[in-house]
Design an enzyme around this catalytic site. Structure first.
Site, PDB file in Angstrom:
ATOM      1  N   ILE A  38       0.833  -1.187   0.000  1.00 40.02           N
ATOM      2  CA  ILE A  38       0.000   0.000   0.000  1.00 40.02           C
ATOM      3  C   ILE A  38       0.873   1.245   0.000  1.00 40.02           C
ATOM      4  O   ILE A  38       1.816   1.354   0.765  1.00 40.02           O
ATOM      5  CB  ILE A  38      -0.930  -0.016   1.228  1.00 40.02           C
ATOM      6  CG1 ILE A  38      -1.886  -1.211   1.123  1.00 40.02           C
ATOM      7  CG2 ILE A  38      -1.699   1.275   1.360  1.00 40.02           C
ATOM      8  CD1 ILE A  38      -2.749  -1.383   2.320  1.00 40.02           C
ATOM      9  N   GLY A  39       0.546   2.212  -0.867  1.00 43.40           N
ATOM     10  CA  GLY A  39       1.315   3.441  -0.938  1.00 43.40           C
ATOM     11  C   GLY A  39       0.887   4.430   0.123  1.00 43.40           C
ATOM     12  O   GLY A  39      -0.188   4.342   0.694  1.00 43.40           O
ATOM     13  N   TYR A  70      -2.710   6.614   4.727  1.00 42.35           N
ATOM     14  CA  TYR A  70      -2.829   5.306   4.102  1.00 42.35           C
ATOM     15  C   TYR A  70      -3.839   5.378   2.956  1.00 42.35           C
ATOM     16  O   TYR A  70      -4.856   6.065   3.026  1.00 42.35           O
ATOM     17  CB  TYR A  70      -3.270   4.258   5.125  1.00 42.35           C
ATOM     18  CG  TYR A  70      -2.277   4.028   6.213  1.00 42.35           C
ATOM     19  CD1 TYR A  70      -1.303   3.055   6.089  1.00 42.35           C
ATOM     20  CD2 TYR A  70      -2.285   4.797   7.371  1.00 42.35           C
ATOM     21  CE1 TYR A  70      -0.374   2.845   7.086  1.00 42.35           C
ATOM     22  CE2 TYR A  70      -1.357   4.608   8.364  1.00 42.35           C
ATOM     23  CZ  TYR A  70      -0.411   3.616   8.212  1.00 42.35           C
ATOM     24  OH  TYR A  70       0.512   3.424   9.203  1.00 42.35           O
ATOM     25  N   LYS A  71      -3.562   4.638   1.912  1.00 39.42           N
ATOM     26  CA  LYS A  71      -4.466   4.569   0.776  1.00 39.42           C
ATOM     27  C   LYS A  71      -4.943   3.140   0.600  1.00 39.42           C
ATOM     28  O   LYS A  71      -4.153   2.218   0.596  1.00 39.42           O
ATOM     29  CB  LYS A  71      -3.755   5.022  -0.512  1.00 39.42           C
ATOM     30  CG  LYS A  71      -3.420   6.517  -0.530  1.00 39.42           C
ATOM     31  CD  LYS A  71      -2.782   6.875  -1.855  1.00 39.42           C
ATOM     32  CE  LYS A  71      -2.459   8.356  -1.909  1.00 39.42           C
ATOM     33  NZ  LYS A  71      -1.834   8.720  -3.189  1.00 39.42           N
ATOM     34  N   ILE A  72      -6.246   2.956   0.455  1.00 40.84           N
ATOM     35  CA  ILE A  72      -6.813   1.632   0.242  1.00 40.84           C
ATOM     36  C   ILE A  72      -6.858   1.366  -1.257  1.00 40.84           C
ATOM     37  O   ILE A  72      -7.397   2.144  -2.022  1.00 40.84           O
ATOM     38  CB  ILE A  72      -8.222   1.538   0.853  1.00 40.84           C
ATOM     39  CG1 ILE A  72      -8.166   1.850   2.350  1.00 40.84           C
ATOM     40  CG2 ILE A  72      -8.817   0.182   0.610  1.00 40.84           C
ATOM     41  CD1 ILE A  72      -9.525   1.896   3.006  1.00 40.84           C
TER      42      ILE A  72
END
Length: 613
Positions: A20-21, A27-29
């Site tokens: 995940i970036g 946080y990005k889903i």
């Protein structure tokens, strides 16, 4: 099979890289990746090559099979589809398009699909394909429209959509301008919806000219390293596998951060893991009645009342100085937070200051993110150029994620390298080297051994020079992981036995002996005495009656212990030393936890000092 499994291993390694970036610590889903194989089924695809080489259709099916198996191993939740165009038969949702055959719709790969692709390989597979799908008229526009419907029917969130076209015809419509225009229009519509179209063009007599038609169909390259791959057609399975592997997985950053060069000067950068070791996947617990995965939940209950505790009711405590210090969760997070995630430039150092022993963990790679901050690539390129010209590295403070402790890192410049075909083999950027802290250095007392003579050293240099070879990481496989995956493959595909593996890490004794010749015996004659026999057991040491030698016991005086308390360095002492120190003051130690011993010793020494004063 060995090359196929090697590629599967690389796919597994790259799966660990697609994490995940992050952007500014947030946080990005992400959703699932999707891949559609659009394969030309014309008669030209079934023509065999020279010297019994497989046909273009057979090579394509081997690639599809390899991707299916690697997806099952590394990312079984991704969606994959297989569509044929230019067929005689038609099979697609609602049968809206002629000469388009959807062999597999967009869904998760499984063992049944691998078996169905296996059935299309070889001579028997060519006959089965002729009977099942056949070869007919071609309309690439209808095929692209059908693929668009496959994507629109998916209700899941897709993070990455890619379509690969496999063909050996540079003019699929034979110069029909109407069909060409329809295909270009549909390809443009697909690209507007976020679908990346790649061309995996195959060799044909006379060469493959992309400029005739497909230059308007495929998506522009995502980076300059892909330009060379799009110009040359593939005539070998290894080349085709390499191209598919380079395209099939989207490059994802471990983190996207800002590199602060000064007040108000920020460069957006992405951090990438260039190589991560492949490991066997962890075991999954299944419910024995339904064979479904079991999900575990953890709940915290009050020890006295038995009531369920909410996360807001749970507090953390730390014993310090004999007192229990209770803190809220927010307070703990505030203590852990040093600063926002990012890279902060401290200064520059000559390259001679960076030593080999400073490399304490695998490095990561730094590359600009132009989409995040405009102008990042230009400023990043200027910084990289100047660091390379002056032979210096950048010293930075690095915080990778929220609530992570800061680390000092060295940004080592790396220039771009191209091969003979002007294809990029080494990207430009910075290698992020994690630097050790002062506490990481230890003073070792190595055992003393007799030094080798210069003659012995020269002879060993000859042996080493004879055994040198160019190391390639893809040339060696982990036999344990390979055997594990082949066992799973045999179980899923109902094979009689798994394929045998070749342990490539075992030394090739015959080749070594052939290369060295008499050098080994000459070295033995120089080092070992004439009566030495390596297979004989060593003589037993005479028993002197003293037993095994024990390390001298470390005892600290009271003044030394007081100095440790004042300097707050008790934590550097070992548990046995702390226990002996407690016994000196008459304190019974039943536990073995280091922190408890430090707390007891701190209280005793502090109280003892007060009584003296």
């Amino acid at each position: 099979c060995s090359k196929k499994q090697t590629w599967m291993k690389k796919q597994t390694m790259e799966h660990y890289q697609s994490w995940i970036g992050l952007s500014g610590g947030d946080y990005k889903i992400t959703g699932r990746d999707s891949l559609v194989f659009l394969v030309d089924a014309s008669k030209e695809m079934f023509i065999k090559g020279e010297d019994g080489e497989p046909s273009n259709f057979d090579m394509t099916m081997q690639v599809v099979r390899t991707v299916y198996t690697s997806k099952i191993i590394s990312s079984d939740k991704d969606l994959v589809a297989l569509v044929f165009y230019g067929t005689e038969e038609s099979k697609n949702p609602r049968n809206s398009f002629k000469h388009v055959y959807v062999y597999h719709d967009l869904s998760e790969p499984g063992a049944k699909r691998v078996q169905e692709v296996d059935a299309l390989r070889g001579e028997k597979g060519a006959k089965l394909a002729a009977e099942t799908i056949g070869s007919g008229e071609t309309s690439l526009g209808d095929a692209l429209w059908c693929c668009a419907n496959l994507y629109s029917d998916i209700k899941l969130r897709l993070s990455h959509k890619r379509l690969m076209i496999f063909t050996c015809r540079d003019e699929p419509h034979g110069g029909d301008s109407v069909k060409d225009r329809q295909a270009r229009t549909k390809a443009s519509d697909l690209k507007e919806t976020g679908v990346v179209i790649d061309l995996m063009h195959l060799m044909k007599p006379g060469g493959f000219d992309i400029s005739l038609f497909f230059c308007d169909i495929v998506s522009p390259p995502e980076d300059e390293s892909e330009l060379g791959l799009q110009l040359q057609p593939s005539d070998k399975l290894e080349d085709l596998l390499k191209r598919v592997r380079a395209k099939e997985l989207k490059k994802r950053a471990l983190a996207r951060l800002n590199l602060c060069l000064g007040e108000g000067i920020n460069v957006a950068v992405g951090i990438y893991a260039t190589a991560v070791a492949a490991r066997k996947p962890g075991s999954i617990k299944l419910y024995r009645e339904t064979n479904e995965p079991v999900r575990s939940k953890t709940r915290t209950f009050h020890t006295q009342t038995g009531s369920l505790l909410l996360p807001s009711e749970i507090k953390k405590a730390q014993y310090y100085g004999g007192k229990e210090i209770v803190m809220e969760r927010d307070e703990v997070d505030a203590i852990k937070k040093f600063d926002d995630p990012g890279l902060f430039l401290i200064g520059f150092k000559p390259m001679e200051k960076l030593k080999l022993h400073h490399h304490i963990r695998p490095a990561v790679f730094l590359y600009p993110e132009e989409d995040e901050v405009k102008g990042s690539s230009c400023l990043f390129s200027a910084l990289l150029k100047k660091c390379s010209e002056r032979n210096v590295f950048a010293l930075c403070r690095f915080i990778s994620r929220r609530n992570y402790p800061p680390r000092f890192v060295a940004l080592l410049p790396q220039n771009e390298e191209l091969d003979e075909g002007k294809v990029q083999i080494t990207p430009p950027g910075f290698n992020v080297i994690y630097l050790p802290f002062a506490d990481d250095f230890r003073t070792l007392d190595p055992p003393q051994f007799p030094s080798a003579s210069q003659t012995q050293v020269d002879k060993m240099k000859e042996i080493v020079s004879k055994l040198r070879f160019k190391y390639r990481s893809e040339g060696f496989e982990n036999p344990v992981i390979q055997q594990h995956f082949r066992n799973l493959e045999a179980l899923a595909l109902d094979m009689m036995a798994p394929e045998e593996i070749e342990d490539l890490i075992m030394p090739k004794v015959d080749q070594i002996d052939q290369r060295l010749g008499p050098l080994v015996q000459e070295f033995k004659d120089l080092v070992y005495p004439a009566y030495y026999n390596p297979e004989s057991k060593p003589a037993a040491k005479p028993d002197t009656g003293g037993g095994a030698e024990k390390k001298p016991k470390v005892e600290l005086t009271e003044d030394e212990l007081k100095a440790h308390v004042q300097n707050n360095t008790l934590v550097k002492l070992t548990v046995p030393v702390l226990k002996d120190a407690c016994k000196q003051f008459g304190v019974r130690t039943t536990g073995t936890k280091k922190q408890e011993l430090i707390d007891f010793l701190f209280l005793v020494i502090t109280e003892h000092s007060r009584k003296i004063t």
